[in-house]
Design an enzyme around this catalytic site. Structure first.
Site, mmCIF file in Angstrom:
data_model
loop_
_atom_site.group_PDB
_atom_site.id
_atom_site.type_symbol
_atom_site.label_atom_id
_atom_site.label_comp_id
_atom_site.label_asym_id
_atom_site.label_seq_id
_atom_site.Cartn_x
_atom_site.Cartn_y
_atom_site.Cartn_z
ATOM 1 N N GLU A 105 0.813 -1.208 0.000
ATOM 2 C CA GLU A 105 0.000 0.000 0.000
ATOM 3 C C GLU A 105 0.858 1.276 0.000
ATOM 4 O OE1 GLU A 105 -3.297 0.540 -0.419
ATOM 5 O OE2 GLU A 105 -2.737 2.659 -0.301
ATOM 6 N N THR A 150 -5.712 1.638 -5.482
ATOM 7 C CA THR A 150 -5.379 0.215 -5.274
ATOM 8 C C THR A 150 -6.072 -0.671 -6.307
ATOM 9 O OG1 THR A 150 -5.352 0.589 -2.877
ATOM 10 C CG2 THR A 150 -5.339 -1.689 -3.618
ATOM 11 N N HIS A 186 0.643 2.592 -5.730
ATOM 12 C CA HIS A 186 0.525 3.962 -6.245
ATOM 13 C C HIS A 186 1.252 4.879 -5.271
ATOM 14 C CE1 HIS A 186 -2.462 4.420 -3.086
ATOM 15 N NE2 HIS A 186 -3.046 3.319 -3.539
HETATM 16 C C1 GP9 Z 1 -8.994 -0.469 0.541
HETATM 17 C C2 GP9 Z 1 -7.569 -0.435 0.164
HETATM 18 C C3 GP9 Z 1 -7.048 0.969 -0.006
HETATM 19 O O1 GP9 Z 1 -9.549 -1.730 0.631
HETATM 20 O O2 GP9 Z 1 -7.341 -1.206 -0.953
HETATM 21 O O3 GP9 Z 1 -7.513 1.550 -1.163
HETATM 22 P P1 GP9 Z 1 -6.895 2.869 -1.772
HETATM 23 O O4 GP9 Z 1 -7.503 4.034 -1.061
HETATM 24 O O5 GP9 Z 1 -5.418 2.854 -1.596
HETATM 25 O O6 GP9 Z 1 -7.292 2.807 -3.206
HETATM 26 MN MN MN Z 2 -3.770 1.757 -2.281
#
Ligand code: GP9
Ligand code: MN
Length: 412
Positions: free
Chosen positions: A38, A82, A257
């Site tokens: 993340e 994501t 990202h």
């Molecule tokens: C939410 C996680 C985060 O389930 O995948 O999403 P993002 O805000 O980074 O797109």
């Molecule tokens: Mn993300």
């Protein structure tokens, strides 16, 4: 009808590259674990904050004999964040420019990486400790033919082991390996981490390094949550070894990202010791780490190829010895001798080994110097837009309905 697809097919096929024999099938029949890190940007790798190493485990892994670490690799996501990265990994196509493709086109026909691996007898899944409907995942995963979604209900989430959006990454890794032990093998699973999510807050007990001191709290905390996720990845590797899953697997990791948006340019300029962040710097900051770890292969290297998320699907499938020559994909196998040093962002910016095109200006890729003479960028502007247009055509027209991926024929 399918006539629209003919041009598109010709375009995509002309960009395809030959797999490299040395790597084709190198990881055949192994389990595949792909981890979405993340908001992890590449500038934290092999770097320090307040004299402390930010990602000790990933740094070590980057030098490992069994790891390919790509240090010139970029995310290609748009508003779907994501989920766009997930979409790109599965399909090697762009998300839409106007929203999240997981919402706008979940009724489309796709030929996902899961589809290919289902054909090879793999059990396919995603593991993510969040509500299954977030980003419309429950619906989109059906369209992508992912067998199982281990969502928040598959995890034991308590006040102690969770923060912000859900389970912290360390317990997530621990519990996920327990779930993997129940999966039929070989399996293909994608794990989505969460602790290093904006606004990068964490519990005191999970902070192992000091925050940065720019005064911009978001940036200052970011280093701590990145460091925590780095620890979680170590926990994963250790537990995979302990449970005997490590040797039969291949582990692929990418930053999904950016984490630090342009609203934080002042703090980033301070950290990077620059006067200001130029459009060139902003583009380069879209670099995210990418690792391919193949235990006991003796194959590994730091790779400087200009590359992006679009390249993950063909690269991984070829490592598994799965033919993709009939697939419509926009990335190229990173081990192919013909892989091009050219990647396009969702918003039309692009990067090659020679130039960076950003803010409608052309920059020298090495020095960041703005080139008054734009001729080095001009022909590529068109190519970048064409790539985005063709991908959009496929998605907007749901054109894979007319495509026979076994023969490469277009059905009218
Ligand atoms: C939410 C996680 C985060 O389930 O995948 O999403 P993002 O805000 O980074 O797109
Ligand atoms: Mn993300």
């Amino acid at each position: 009808d399918g006539s629209e697809l003919t041009d598109v097919t010709n375009y995509v096929k002309s960009n395809q590259t030959e797999p490299n024999k040395e790597f084709y099938g190198l990881a055949k029949k192994r389990n595949v674990i792909i981890i979405s890190l993340e908001s992890m940007q590449n500038f934290v790798i092999n770097n320090k904050v307040n004299g402390q190493t930010i990602t000790p485990f990933l740094n070590k892994l980057a030098k490992d004999d069994d790891t390919f670490y790509f240090d010139n690799f970029y995310h290609q996501t748009g508003l779907g964040k994501t989920s766009d990265a997930e979409f790109i990994v599965e399909n090697s196509m762009y998300g839409t420019g106007r929203g999240a493709v997981f919402f706008t086109n979940s009724g489309n026909k796709f030929e996902s990486m899961s589809d290919r691996l289902n054909d090879q007898g793999y059990a396919t899944s995603v593991m993510h400790s969040n509500n299954k409907s977030f980003w419309n995942r429950d619906i989109m995963y059906k369209a992508l033919n992912i067998d199982t979604f281990y969502d928040v209900e598959s995890y034991d989430v308590t006040d102690d082991n969770s923060a912000n959006w859900g389970l912290k990454d360390i317990p997530f890794m621990e519990q996920s390996v327990d779930i993997m032990k129940t999966m039929p093998q070989p399996f293909y699973t994608r794990m989505l981490t969460l602790s290093n999510h904006f606004p990068f807050t964490s519990d005191d007990e999970d902070q192992f390094i000091e925050p940065y001191d720019s005064g911009d709290k978001t940036v200052d905390r970011y280093f701590q949550t990145v460091n925590y996720t780095d620890k979680a990845v170590k926990v994963l590797f250790d537990k995979l070894k302990k449970e005997g899953l490590y040797d039969d697997s291949i582990i692929v990791m990418y930053g999904d990202h950016y984490g630090i948006s342009e609203n934080h340019n002042d703090a980033m300029a301070k950290y990077l010791d620059k006067e200001s962040i130029t459009p060139y710097d902003s583009a380069k900051l879209q670099s995210v780490p990418f690792f391919i770890h193949i235990p006991d292969s003796g194959k590994g290297e730091v790779m400087h190829e200009v590359s992006g998320e679009m390249d993950i699907r063909p690269t991984v499938l070829h490592l598994l010895g799965v033919d993709t020559s009939k697939d419509l994909q926009f990335g190229q196998d990173l081990f192919s001798k013909d892989h091009e040093n050219f990647i396009t962002f969702r918003d039309g910016r692009f990067i090659t080994d020679k130039v960076v095109y950003a803010g409608e200006a052309c920059y020298d890729a090495k020095t960041g110097e703005k080139l008054e003479d734009k001729t080095a960028c001009e022909p590529l502007i068109q190519r970048a837009n064409e790539k985005l247009d063709v991908s959009d055509k496929i998605i907007n027209g749901d054109l894979l309905r007319f495509y026979d991926n076994k023969t490469g024929a277009v059905n009218e």
